[in-house]
Design an enzyme around this catalytic site. Structure first.
Site, PDB file in Angstrom:
ATOM      1  N   LYS A  32      18.853 -11.732 -10.492  1.00 35.57           N
ATOM      2  CA  LYS A  32      18.499 -11.381  -9.110  1.00 35.57           C
ATOM      3  C   LYS A  32      16.975 -11.363  -8.940  1.00 35.57           C
ATOM      4  CE  LYS A  32      20.874  -8.211  -6.681  1.00 35.57           C
ATOM      5  NZ  LYS A  32      21.290  -7.101  -5.797  1.00 35.57           N
ATOM      6  N   LYS A  85      19.062  -2.078 -16.532  1.00 33.35           N
ATOM      7  CA  LYS A  85      19.991  -1.189 -15.835  1.00 33.35           C
ATOM      8  C   LYS A  85      20.258  -0.007 -16.758  1.00 33.35           C
ATOM      9  CE  LYS A  85      22.601  -1.344 -11.973  1.00 33.35           C
ATOM     10  NZ  LYS A  85      22.323  -1.945 -10.680  1.00 33.35           N
TER      11      LYS A  85
HETATM   12  P1  NAD Z   1      27.658   1.762   2.734  1.00 36.40           P
HETATM   13  O1  NAD Z   1      28.526   2.684   1.954  1.00 36.40           O
HETATM   14  O2  NAD Z   1      26.646   2.335   3.670  1.00 36.40           O
HETATM   15  O3  NAD Z   1      28.554   0.753   3.602  1.00 36.40           O
HETATM   16  C1  NAD Z   1      29.750   0.227   3.150  1.00 36.40           C
HETATM   17  C2  NAD Z   1      30.712   0.287   4.323  1.00 36.40           C
HETATM   18  O4  NAD Z   1      31.934  -0.347   3.942  1.00 36.40           O
HETATM   19  C3  NAD Z   1      31.051   1.713   4.757  1.00 36.40           C
HETATM   20  O5  NAD Z   1      30.900   1.854   6.173  1.00 36.40           O
HETATM   21  C4  NAD Z   1      32.513   1.872   4.331  1.00 36.40           C
HETATM   22  O6  NAD Z   1      33.236   2.740   5.196  1.00 36.40           O
HETATM   23  C5  NAD Z   1      33.010   0.450   4.427  1.00 36.40           C
HETATM   24  N1  NAD Z   1      34.199   0.141   3.662  1.00 36.40           N
HETATM   25  C6  NAD Z   1      34.658   0.709   2.522  1.00 36.40           C
HETATM   26  N2  NAD Z   1      35.794   0.116   2.135  1.00 36.40           N
HETATM   27  C7  NAD Z   1      36.043  -0.869   3.024  1.00 36.40           C
HETATM   28  C8  NAD Z   1      37.052  -1.850   3.139  1.00 36.40           C
HETATM   29  N3  NAD Z   1      38.060  -1.947   2.248  1.00 36.40           N
HETATM   30  N4  NAD Z   1      37.003  -2.717   4.188  1.00 36.40           N
HETATM   31  C9  NAD Z   1      36.005  -2.644   5.097  1.00 36.40           C
HETATM   32  N5  NAD Z   1      35.014  -1.717   5.024  1.00 36.40           N
HETATM   33  C10 NAD Z   1      35.033  -0.847   3.998  1.00 36.40           C
HETATM   34  O7  NAD Z   1      26.988   0.812   1.646  1.00 36.40           O
HETATM   35  P2  NAD Z   1      25.772  -0.204   1.863  1.00 36.40           P
HETATM   36  O8  NAD Z   1      24.537   0.386   1.300  1.00 36.40           O
HETATM   37  O9  NAD Z   1      25.782  -0.700   3.265  1.00 36.40           O
HETATM   38  O10 NAD Z   1      26.194  -1.384   0.865  1.00 36.40           O
HETATM   39  C11 NAD Z   1      27.179  -2.344   1.215  1.00 36.40           C
HETATM   40  C12 NAD Z   1      27.316  -3.358   0.098  1.00 36.40           C
HETATM   41  O11 NAD Z   1      26.068  -4.013  -0.113  1.00 36.40           O
HETATM   42  C13 NAD Z   1      27.700  -2.767  -1.263  1.00 36.40           C
HETATM   43  O12 NAD Z   1      28.513  -3.688  -1.954  1.00 36.40           O
HETATM   44  C14 NAD Z   1      26.364  -2.642  -1.986  1.00 36.40           C
HETATM   45  O13 NAD Z   1      26.504  -2.695  -3.387  1.00 36.40           O
HETATM   46  C15 NAD Z   1      25.659  -3.874  -1.468  1.00 36.40           C
HETATM   47  N6  NAD Z   1      24.196  -3.791  -1.526  1.00 36.40           N
HETATM   48  C16 NAD Z   1      23.538  -2.804  -0.851  1.00 36.40           C
HETATM   49  C17 NAD Z   1      22.146  -2.750  -0.912  1.00 36.40           C
HETATM   50  C18 NAD Z   1      21.373  -1.690  -0.155  1.00 36.40           C
HETATM   51  O14 NAD Z   1      20.141  -1.815  -0.044  1.00 36.40           O
HETATM   52  N7  NAD Z   1      22.024  -0.677   0.383  1.00 36.40           N
HETATM   53  C19 NAD Z   1      21.427  -3.707  -1.665  1.00 36.40           C
HETATM   54  C20 NAD Z   1      22.131  -4.714  -2.338  1.00 36.40           C
HETATM   55  C21 NAD Z   1      23.520  -4.741  -2.263  1.00 36.40           C
END
Ligand code: NAD
Length: 359
Positions: free
Chosen positions: A75, A87
């Site tokens: 990444k 990690k």
């Molecule tokens: P978050 O928990 O704020 O959002 C995830 C959302 O998905 C929540 O609203 C949750 O209710 C919903 N959800 C859970 N199960 C679900 C399902 N089966 N179907 C539909 N929706 C569902 O998390 P986030 O920070 O927004 O991260 C989202 C994804 O992006 C994760 O996979 C995370 O690893 C990845 N990610 C996040 C970041 C970051 O900066 N936050 C960076 C890289 C990758």
């Protein structure tokens, strides 16, 4: 470090010899049991979050940290960062184990790597944990703004995914505008929610799904989105599907049900197995590797080192557009998947950095 009933052997073959350094610490008094894995420092100090969860066995914790640290190398390399991949895992339930003493012990353990590993937030750890660690070690990133950090990376991650979508739109539809396009977003939480804002502002029609009804209602009320069930969102007829919830959105079943031209989202590990990138390609669906599209957060955190510069960080995240465009161009030449090209590009960048200077 190993129990006799651990299912995976900790021999050389299992470790694969790919990682530069792996270290563990056990502290009975604070309950700390942690493993740090440094996959590569070829491009710079390794950076990656600390995952805090109750792994059933040490072997599973080790397997996870080895896999995740390697993914961080790729990444960072694809994001054009002067950072390597690392990690860490803390074994246990954070709700029971988290304490100032445990974090202080963990900070002292981080110091033993002398800056070759810099930690950050991940599943099970919080920004408050990073702030606490920052009281005892320099080798932590992703602290709150109040503690001198860059704050929540999610909005910047959303912007990076949006740039990846714009690049995809340019290639597929000859314009980076999303006006008149239908975008289906699974998971409108921190990243997906802001992505919905950006796409709507650009004129896209939104279809959204989330287990959190409030998050869905906000998109319907504020952005005019259409709500569908979480099991139907991937089947929505749309121009682009953005998985922004959990990993594994594209599996052997869903891959055949997709009714979109492209998949570009924020979730980590969107493909339940790597070979599905080829299935997508054969179905004529463009797939931007998740670790390229969602690198905004790690880029943002990397800009914390030596004083956070939000303008430079955002400018760097914006270049995800160029990385994705390059992947499409190379794929048009070679017929490979974007995933295969991204992996190869990351490996070449790491190899070039480690190659001894000639002459
Ligand atoms: P978050 O928990 O704020 O959002 C995830 C959302 O998905 C929540 O609203 C949750 O209710 C919903 N959800 C859970 N199960 C679900 C399902 N089966 N179907 C539909 N929706 C569902 O998390 P986030 O920070 O927004 O991260 C989202 C994804 O992006 C994760 O996979 C995370 O690893 C990845 N990610 C996040 C970041 C970051 O900066 N936050 C960076 C890289 C990758």
């Amino acid at each position: 470090m190993t129990g006799t009933d651990d299912p995976l052997p900790l021999d050389g073959a299992y470790l694969g010899g790919e990682h530069e350094e792996v270290g563990g610490i056990w502290r009975k008094a604070s309950g700390l049991r942690a493993i740090v894995a440094i996959h590569s420092t070829a491009l710079g100090p390794s950076l990656g979050g600390t995952r805090f969860r109750p792994y059933p066995t040490v072997a599973e914790a080790l397997a996870d940290v080895l896999r995740l640290s390697k993914a961080m190398s790729y990444k960072a390399a694809m994001a054009g960062l002067d950072q390597g991949g690392g990690k860490a895992v803390i074994i246990g339930d954070p709700a029971d184990l988290r304490s100032p003493a445990l974090l202080e012990d963990y900070a002292a353990f981080l110091d033993t790597f002398g800056g070759r590993y810099v930690t950050a937030e991940d599943v099970g750890t919080t920004q408050a944990d990073m702030d606490e660690l920052g009281k005892h070690t320099r080798f932590v990133a992703g602290r709150s703004v109040g503690a001198g950090g860059s704050g929540d990376p999610s909005p910047v991650t959303s912007y990076g995914v949006y740039r990846a979508i714009q690049a995809t739109a340019s290639v597929l539809w000859g314009t980076d505008s999303l006006a008149g396009r239908t975008i289906a977003i699974s998971g409108v939480g921190k990243v997906g929610g802001t992505l919905a804002d950006l796409a709507a502002a650009d004129g896209a029609t939104l279809v959204v799904a989330d287990v959190d009804e409030e998050a869905v209602t906000r998109c319907v009320d504020e952005l005019g989105a259409t709500a569908v069930g979480i099991d139907a969102i991937h089947r929505t007829e749309c121009d682009l599907f953005a998985p922004c919830a959990l990993g594994g959105a594209i599996n052997d079943k869903t891959v055949l049900e997709l009714a979109c031209q492209a998949v570009v989202g924020a979730a980590n590990n969107q493909l339940s197995r790597r070979e599905l990138a080829t299935v997508l390609r054969n179905r004529g669906i463009a797939y931007v590797p998740d670790y390229v599209a969602n690198a905004g957060g790690i880029i943002n955190i990397a800009y914390e080192q030596g004083g956070y510069d939000p303008v430079a960080a955002r400018e760097h995240v914006g270049r995800i557009f160029d990385e994705v465009t390059n992947l499409f161009e190379e794929a048009a030449r070679t017929g490979e998947t974007l995933e295969a090209i991204a992996d190869r590009t990351a490996e070449a960048r790491m190899a070039a950095a480690t190659r001894p200077a000639s002459g």
